[in-house]
Design an enzyme around this catalytic site. Sequence first.
Site, PDB file in Angstrom:
ATOM      1  N   LYS A  32       2.632 -19.051 -28.167  1.00 11.61           N
ATOM      2  CA  LYS A  32       2.692 -18.169 -29.133  1.00 11.61           C
ATOM      3  C   LYS A  32       1.283 -18.052 -29.786  1.00 11.61           C
ATOM      4  O   LYS A  32       0.956 -19.044 -30.326  1.00 11.61           O
ATOM      5  CB  LYS A  32       3.776 -18.477 -30.089  1.00 11.61           C
ATOM      6  CG  LYS A  32       4.100 -17.515 -31.168  1.00 11.61           C
ATOM      7  CD  LYS A  32       5.238 -17.713 -31.942  1.00 11.61           C
ATOM      8  CE  LYS A  32       5.230 -18.882 -33.070  1.00 11.61           C
ATOM      9  NZ  LYS A  32       4.295 -18.242 -34.141  1.00 11.61           N
ATOM     10  N   ASP A  61       2.640 -13.295 -32.144  1.00 12.06           N
ATOM     11  CA  ASP A  61       3.411 -13.274 -33.330  1.00 12.06           C
ATOM     12  C   ASP A  61       2.646 -12.624 -34.576  1.00 12.06           C
ATOM     13  O   ASP A  61       2.395 -13.420 -35.508  1.00 12.06           O
ATOM     14  CB  ASP A  61       3.783 -14.625 -33.481  1.00 12.06           C
ATOM     15  CG  ASP A  61       4.935 -14.928 -34.756  1.00 12.06           C
ATOM     16  OD1 ASP A  61       5.511 -13.805 -34.981  1.00 12.06           O
ATOM     17  OD2 ASP A  61       5.146 -15.909 -35.331  1.00 12.06           O
ATOM     18  N   LYS A  63       4.374 -10.468 -36.460  1.00  8.82           N
ATOM     19  CA  LYS A  63       5.288 -10.137 -37.752  1.00  8.82           C
ATOM     20  C   LYS A  63       4.880  -8.856 -38.294  1.00  8.82           C
ATOM     21  O   LYS A  63       4.722  -8.817 -39.500  1.00  8.82           O
ATOM     22  CB  LYS A  63       5.585 -11.256 -38.654  1.00  8.82           C
ATOM     23  CG  LYS A  63       6.064 -12.704 -37.929  1.00  8.82           C
ATOM     24  CD  LYS A  63       6.644 -13.383 -38.976  1.00  8.82           C
ATOM     25  CE  LYS A  63       6.928 -14.739 -38.447  1.00  8.82           C
ATOM     26  NZ  LYS A  63       5.817 -15.609 -37.884  1.00  8.82           N
ATOM     27  N   ASP A  66       5.195  -2.405 -41.808  1.00  6.40           N
ATOM     28  CA  ASP A  66       4.159  -1.319 -42.503  1.00  6.40           C
ATOM     29  C   ASP A  66       5.037   0.010 -42.491  1.00  6.40           C
ATOM     30  O   ASP A  66       6.333   0.063 -41.932  1.00  6.40           O
ATOM     31  CB  ASP A  66       2.861  -1.537 -41.810  1.00  6.40           C
ATOM     32  CG  ASP A  66       1.846  -1.119 -42.819  1.00  6.40           C
ATOM     33  OD1 ASP A  66       2.189   0.225 -43.577  1.00  6.40           O
ATOM     34  OD2 ASP A  66       0.760  -1.646 -42.832  1.00  6.40           O
ATOM     35  N   THR A 116      12.239 -19.035 -41.288  1.00  2.00           N
ATOM     36  CA  THR A 116      12.875 -20.275 -41.435  1.00  2.00           C
ATOM     37  C   THR A 116      12.477 -21.049 -42.477  1.00  2.00           C
ATOM     38  O   THR A 116      13.107 -22.090 -42.903  1.00  2.00           O
ATOM     39  CB  THR A 116      12.655 -20.871 -39.978  1.00  2.00           C
ATOM     40  OG1 THR A 116      11.525 -20.649 -39.621  1.00  2.00           O
ATOM     41  CG2 THR A 116      13.906 -20.860 -38.954  1.00  2.00           C
ATOM     42  N   ARG A 206       4.153 -27.741 -34.769  1.00  5.38           N
ATOM     43  CA  ARG A 206       3.756 -29.201 -35.196  1.00  5.38           C
ATOM     44  C   ARG A 206       4.226 -30.122 -34.494  1.00  5.38           C
ATOM     45  O   ARG A 206       3.570 -31.102 -34.109  1.00  5.38           O
ATOM     46  CB  ARG A 206       3.779 -29.172 -36.488  1.00  5.38           C
ATOM     47  CG  ARG A 206       2.708 -28.425 -37.594  1.00  5.38           C
ATOM     48  CD  ARG A 206       3.026 -27.913 -39.021  1.00  5.38           C
ATOM     49  NE  ARG A 206       4.002 -26.912 -38.941  1.00  5.38           N
ATOM     50  CZ  ARG A 206       4.724 -26.536 -40.099  1.00  5.38           C
ATOM     51  NH1 ARG A 206       3.823 -26.729 -41.227  1.00  5.38           N
ATOM     52  NH2 ARG A 206       5.648 -25.529 -40.065  1.00  5.38           N
TER      53      ARG A 206
HETATM   54  O1  C5P Z   1       5.010 -25.856 -36.855  1.00  4.90           O
HETATM   55  P1  C5P Z   1       6.372 -25.150 -36.513  1.00  4.90           P
HETATM   56  O2  C5P Z   1       7.031 -25.730 -35.438  1.00  4.90           O
HETATM   57  O3  C5P Z   1       7.108 -25.150 -38.136  1.00  4.90           O
HETATM   58  O4  C5P Z   1       5.919 -23.686 -36.156  1.00  4.90           O
HETATM   59  C1  C5P Z   1       6.830 -22.623 -36.167  1.00  4.90           C
HETATM   60  C2  C5P Z   1       6.036 -21.504 -35.480  1.00  4.90           C
HETATM   61  O5  C5P Z   1       7.264 -20.547 -35.697  1.00  4.90           O
HETATM   62  C3  C5P Z   1       5.151 -21.010 -36.712  1.00  4.90           C
HETATM   63  O6  C5P Z   1       3.945 -20.312 -35.862  1.00  4.90           O
HETATM   64  C4  C5P Z   1       5.803 -20.073 -37.340  1.00  4.90           C
HETATM   65  O7  C5P Z   1       4.952 -18.834 -37.785  1.00  4.90           O
HETATM   66  C5  C5P Z   1       6.811 -19.336 -36.395  1.00  4.90           C
HETATM   67  N1  C5P Z   1       8.121 -18.717 -37.322  1.00  4.90           N
HETATM   68  C6  C5P Z   1       8.824 -19.370 -38.206  1.00  4.90           C
HETATM   69  N2  C5P Z   1      10.028 -18.644 -38.568  1.00  4.90           N
HETATM   70  C7  C5P Z   1       9.972 -17.502 -38.091  1.00  4.90           C
HETATM   71  C8  C5P Z   1       9.218 -16.862 -37.120  1.00  4.90           C
HETATM   72  C9  C5P Z   1       8.404 -17.646 -36.616  1.00  4.90           C
HETATM   73  O8  C5P Z   1       8.563 -20.568 -38.340  1.00  4.90           O
HETATM   74  N3  C5P Z   1      11.177 -16.633 -38.802  1.00  4.90           N
END
Ligand code: C5P
Length: 227
Positions: A32, A61, A63, A66, A116, A206
């Site tokens: 991603k 990604d 998102k 607009d 999230t 992460r």
């Molecule tokens: O580091 P972590 O596991 O929290 O990364 C989650 C990834 O998913 C990030 O790139 C974040 O931008 C993406 N994301 C998210 N919640 C969403 C959509 C995408 O955390 N609803």
Amino acid sequence: MGRPKLCVALDADLSEVQRLLDLLRDYPLIYKVGYKLFVPFGPAVLEKIRGRAPSSELFLDLKLHDIPNTVKNGVEGAAALGVNYLTVHALGGREMLEAAAAAKGPLKLLGVTLLTSHGPDYPNFLKSRLTKEGLVLRLAEEALRAGCDGLVCSAEEVSLLKRELGDFLAVVPGIRPAGAEAGDQKRVATPEEALERGADVLVVGRPILRAEDPRRVVEGILKLMGY
Ligand code: C5P
């Protein structure tokens, strides 16, 4: 939806990403690419990933959110780059979602419901009378009705959404293997919990990027998925 997949969120510096791609080259993964890489490096970074991990899938990604015509332009641009997945915010509304779906071509369009990182107070910020679950359900319905292939939702809502709306491609971020730090994510679940509740793609950033041994984390999650 078939066997679930693991998606690695490449929210890291280019040198770190290159190290990771080499480390993880043997695994079947979705990569991603978000603001961290796409804003400074653009489509060249997708080529770089394809070069190092030719059998992986690519998830852009961005998102998008607009006016419909502007989002249509963005979706057409992403489709021309040949990525496999692209996100649009379901909060952009019906017309925007329909314009996006009409332009998507073969890529899988994913409607983001509520991030999230938002907790139960977010409906107050929107001055919505719906509960968090009600709001997610409403956004999910709109996105699927407009022609999205799937939804980005938290593990908290995935089973409710599948029960209410039938099967769809459920992409679930906020995944934290036992013991991993939540960081800015408010609604987290372990990979086991998310899979049990019906997740089709687990998005993990992460916990893999910051792991001492990223291969071990990836292998552990892939094993749960039957790879
Ligand atoms: O580091 P972590 O596991 O929290 O990364 C989650 C990834 O998913 C990030 O790139 C974040 O931008 C993406 N994301 C998210 N919640 C969403 C959509 C995408 O955390 N609803």
